[in-house]
Design a protein around this motif. Structure first.
Motif, short mmCIF file in Angstrom:
data_model
loop_
_atom_site.label_atom_id
_atom_site.label_comp_id
_atom_site.label_asym_id
_atom_site.label_seq_id
_atom_site.Cartn_x
_atom_site.Cartn_y
_atom_site.Cartn_z
N HIS A 169 11.49 79.66 19.41
CA HIS A 169 12.69 78.98 18.92
C HIS A 169 13.47 79.88 17.97
CE1 HIS A 169 10.39 78.40 15.12
NE2 HIS A 169 9.37 78.27 15.94
N GLY A 170 14.73 79.53 17.79
CA GLY A 170 15.50 80.14 16.73
C GLY A 170 14.97 79.67 15.38
N ILE A 171 15.32 80.40 14.33
CA ILE A 171 14.80 80.09 13.00
C ILE A 171 15.77 80.62 11.96
CG2 ILE A 171 13.41 82.22 12.98
CD1 ILE A 171 11.28 80.65 11.37
N GLY A 172 15.77 79.99 10.79
CA GLY A 172 16.66 80.42 9.71
C GLY A 172 16.52 79.49 8.53
N SER A 173 17.61 78.82 8.15
CA SER A 173 17.52 77.84 7.07
C SER A 173 16.83 76.58 7.56
CB SER A 173 18.91 77.51 6.52
OG SER A 173 19.75 77.04 7.54
N ASN A 174 16.70 76.43 8.87
CA ASN A 174 15.86 75.40 9.49
C ASN A 174 14.71 76.09 10.21
OD1 ASN A 174 17.65 73.00 9.00
ND2 ASN A 174 19.04 74.25 10.24
N MET A 175 13.54 75.45 10.20
CA MET A 175 12.40 76.08 10.86
C MET A 175 12.61 76.17 12.37
SD MET A 175 8.35 75.44 10.42
CE MET A 175 8.33 73.79 11.12
N HIS A 176 13.19 75.11 12.95
CA HIS A 176 13.46 75.13 14.39
C HIS A 176 14.96 75.03 14.61
CE1 HIS A 176 9.16 73.72 14.56
NE2 HIS A 176 9.17 74.68 15.45
N GLU A 177 15.50 76.07 15.21
CA GLU A 177 16.91 76.11 15.55
C GLU A 177 17.03 76.48 17.03
OE1 GLU A 177 18.47 77.71 11.15
OE2 GLU A 177 18.82 78.94 12.94
N LYS A 178 18.23 76.39 17.55
CA LYS A 178 18.49 76.89 18.91
C LYS A 178 18.52 78.41 18.84
CE LYS A 178 20.93 72.87 20.68
NZ LYS A 178 19.82 72.47 21.54
N PRO A 179 18.13 79.09 19.91
CA PRO A 179 17.78 78.59 21.24
C PRO A 179 16.27 78.40 21.39
CG PRO A 179 17.94 80.96 21.33
CD PRO A 179 18.23 80.57 19.90
N GLU A 180 15.86 77.61 22.37
CA GLU A 180 14.46 77.59 22.77
C GLU A 180 14.17 78.87 23.56
OE1 GLU A 180 13.59 74.03 24.93
OE2 GLU A 180 13.34 72.86 23.08
N ILE A 181 12.95 79.38 23.39
CA ILE A 181 12.58 80.65 24.03
C ILE A 181 11.30 80.46 24.83
CG2 ILE A 181 12.18 83.13 23.68
CD1 ILE A 181 13.29 82.51 20.73
N PRO A 182 11.41 80.16 26.13
CA PRO A 182 10.20 80.04 26.95
C PRO A 182 9.47 81.37 27.03
CG PRO A 182 12.15 79.18 28.09
CD PRO A 182 12.64 79.94 26.90
N ASN A 183 8.18 81.30 27.31
CA ASN A 183 7.39 82.51 27.52
C ASN A 183 7.17 82.78 29.01
OD1 ASN A 183 6.76 83.15 24.68
ND2 ASN A 183 5.78 81.14 24.73
N TYR A 184 8.05 82.24 29.82
CA TYR A 184 7.98 82.42 31.27
C TYR A 184 9.39 82.25 31.82
CZ TYR A 184 8.66 77.41 31.58
OH TYR A 184 9.19 76.15 31.48
N GLY A 185 9.59 82.69 33.05
CA GLY A 185 10.88 82.46 33.70
C GLY A 185 11.46 83.72 34.29
N ARG A 186 12.58 83.56 34.96
CA ARG A 186 13.27 84.68 35.59
C ARG A 186 14.13 85.41 34.58
NH1 ARG A 186 16.26 82.24 40.69
NH2 ARG A 186 16.99 84.40 40.79
N PRO A 187 14.24 86.73 34.68
CA PRO A 187 15.08 87.48 33.73
C PRO A 187 16.57 87.23 33.99
CG PRO A 187 14.27 88.93 35.46
CD PRO A 187 13.59 87.60 35.67
N GLY A 188 17.37 87.66 33.04
CA GLY A 188 18.81 87.65 33.23
C GLY A 188 19.49 86.32 33.01
N ARG A 189 18.80 85.41 32.34
CA ARG A 189 19.38 84.08 32.11
C ARG A 189 19.45 83.78 30.62
NH1 ARG A 189 16.98 80.15 36.89
NH2 ARG A 189 17.66 81.45 38.63
N GLY A 190 20.15 82.70 30.29
CA GLY A 190 20.25 82.29 28.89
C GLY A 190 21.30 83.10 28.14
N PRO A 191 21.42 82.83 26.84
CA PRO A 191 22.45 83.50 26.04
C PRO A 191 22.20 85.00 25.92
CG PRO A 191 20.98 82.20 24.65
CD PRO A 191 20.64 81.86 26.05
N LYS A 192 23.30 85.72 25.76
CA LYS A 192 23.20 87.16 25.53
C LYS A 192 22.70 87.40 24.11
CE LYS A 192 26.09 89.75 27.69
NZ LYS A 192 27.29 90.53 28.15
N LEU A 193 21.85 88.40 23.95
CA LEU A 193 21.32 88.73 22.63
C LEU A 193 22.35 89.51 21.83
CD1 LEU A 193 17.68 89.76 23.65
CD2 LEU A 193 18.53 87.51 22.95
N VAL A 194 22.62 89.01 20.61
CA VAL A 194 23.63 89.64 19.76
C VAL A 194 23.05 89.86 18.36
CG1 VAL A 194 25.53 88.58 21.03
CG2 VAL A 194 24.62 87.44 19.00
N LYS A 195 23.66 90.77 17.63
CA LYS A 195 23.23 91.09 16.27
C LYS A 195 23.26 89.83 15.40
CE LYS A 195 24.29 94.14 12.34
NZ LYS A 195 24.49 93.12 11.31
N GLY A 196 22.19 89.63 14.64
CA GLY A 196 22.12 88.50 13.73
C GLY A 196 21.34 87.31 14.25
#
Length: 249
Positions: A169-196
């Motif tokens: 999961h995302g994390i910051g001022s809240n322990m659980h934030e978006k996005p969810e991060i599965p440990n399985y799946g096809r590559p090339g999907r979901g949000p693009k990774l950006v600085k920060g």
């Protein structure tokens, strides 16, 4: 919405992350046959509070302890207990979180209790290494599931399985934030990774099948086939030069 962290926020998360890493070292040094999981919980809570922080988990949706202690076939969310005594040959997954100056760190490790079987050692090693295979893909411009696919490919290459029902999961001022991060799946999907981006990546790996169920206490998750399970997690930040692990000491 994914909350992008400023440089100042990342610095605050470094401090929280380091504290969590240190607390897990304290626990690692205490793990031995004969100790109770409740005693490990006291060690972690005392260390976190001494550092002017608060345990993230205690009271979270009613969770009654400062760490999660999951033994053998327990996958995640094991509740520390005076009645749970570690024995030679057990493995224990410890999930620890702390909030310091408004920002969270979150990490997990699986420890051997005394001498364990070669198969259990391999499970612990593969679970840890799958995290590092995953974050090789945690670079600017990649997609979120590039991490997921790398974890799954590595784990399944050893004949183990990746838990599907629980994710990072995302994390910051809240322990659980978006996005969810599965440990399985096809590559090339979901949000693009950006600085920060700040992410808690946490492979949960079973020696047998990936199916899990929740026990009657409504917290502790176990493998349905009774096989051993291991857990490895760090909080990371996506930066210009690649991922920085904030909870690794």
């Amino acid at each position: 919405m994914i909350i992008i962290k400023t440089d100042r926020e990342i610095e605050l998360m470094r401090r929280a992350g380091r504290l969590v890493g240190e607390a897990l070292l304290e626990i690692k040094n205490a793990v031995k046959p004969g100790i109770t999981t409740k005693e490990l919980d006291r060690i972690a809570e005392k260390y976190i509070i001494k550092r002017n922080a608060k345990p993230s988990f205690k009271g979270y949706y009613g969770f009654p302890a400062s760490i999660c202690t999951s033994v053998n076939e327990e996958v995640v969310h094991g509740i520390p207990s005076e009645n749970k005594v570690l024995r030679e040959g057990d493995i224990i997954s410890v999930d620890c979180g702390a909030v310091l100056d408004g920002y969270h760190g979150d990490a997990a490790r699986t420890f051997a209790v005394g001498k364990v079987s070669p198969e259990a050692e391999k499970l612990i090693e593969v679970t840890k290494e799958s995290f590092f295979k995953g974050i090789e893909k945690a670079v600017l411009g990649n997609r979120l599931t590039d991490i997921s696919a790398a974890v799954q490919e590595y784990v399944e290459g050893f004949g183990f399985s990746v838990v599907r029902d629980y994710v990072g999961h995302g994390i910051g001022s809240n322990m659980h934030e978006k996005p969810e991060i599965p440990n399985y799946g096809r590559p090339g999907r979901g949000p693009k990774l950006v600085k920060g981006m700040a992410l808690a990546i946490e492979p949960m790996v079973n020696m047998g099948r990936y199916n899990v169920k929740t026990q009657s206490n409504n917290w502790t998750v176990v493998t349905t086939d009774g096989s051993l399970s291991a857990h490895y997690e760090n909080t990371i930040a996506i930066l210009e030069n690649g991922p920085e692990i904030l909870t690794l000491i």
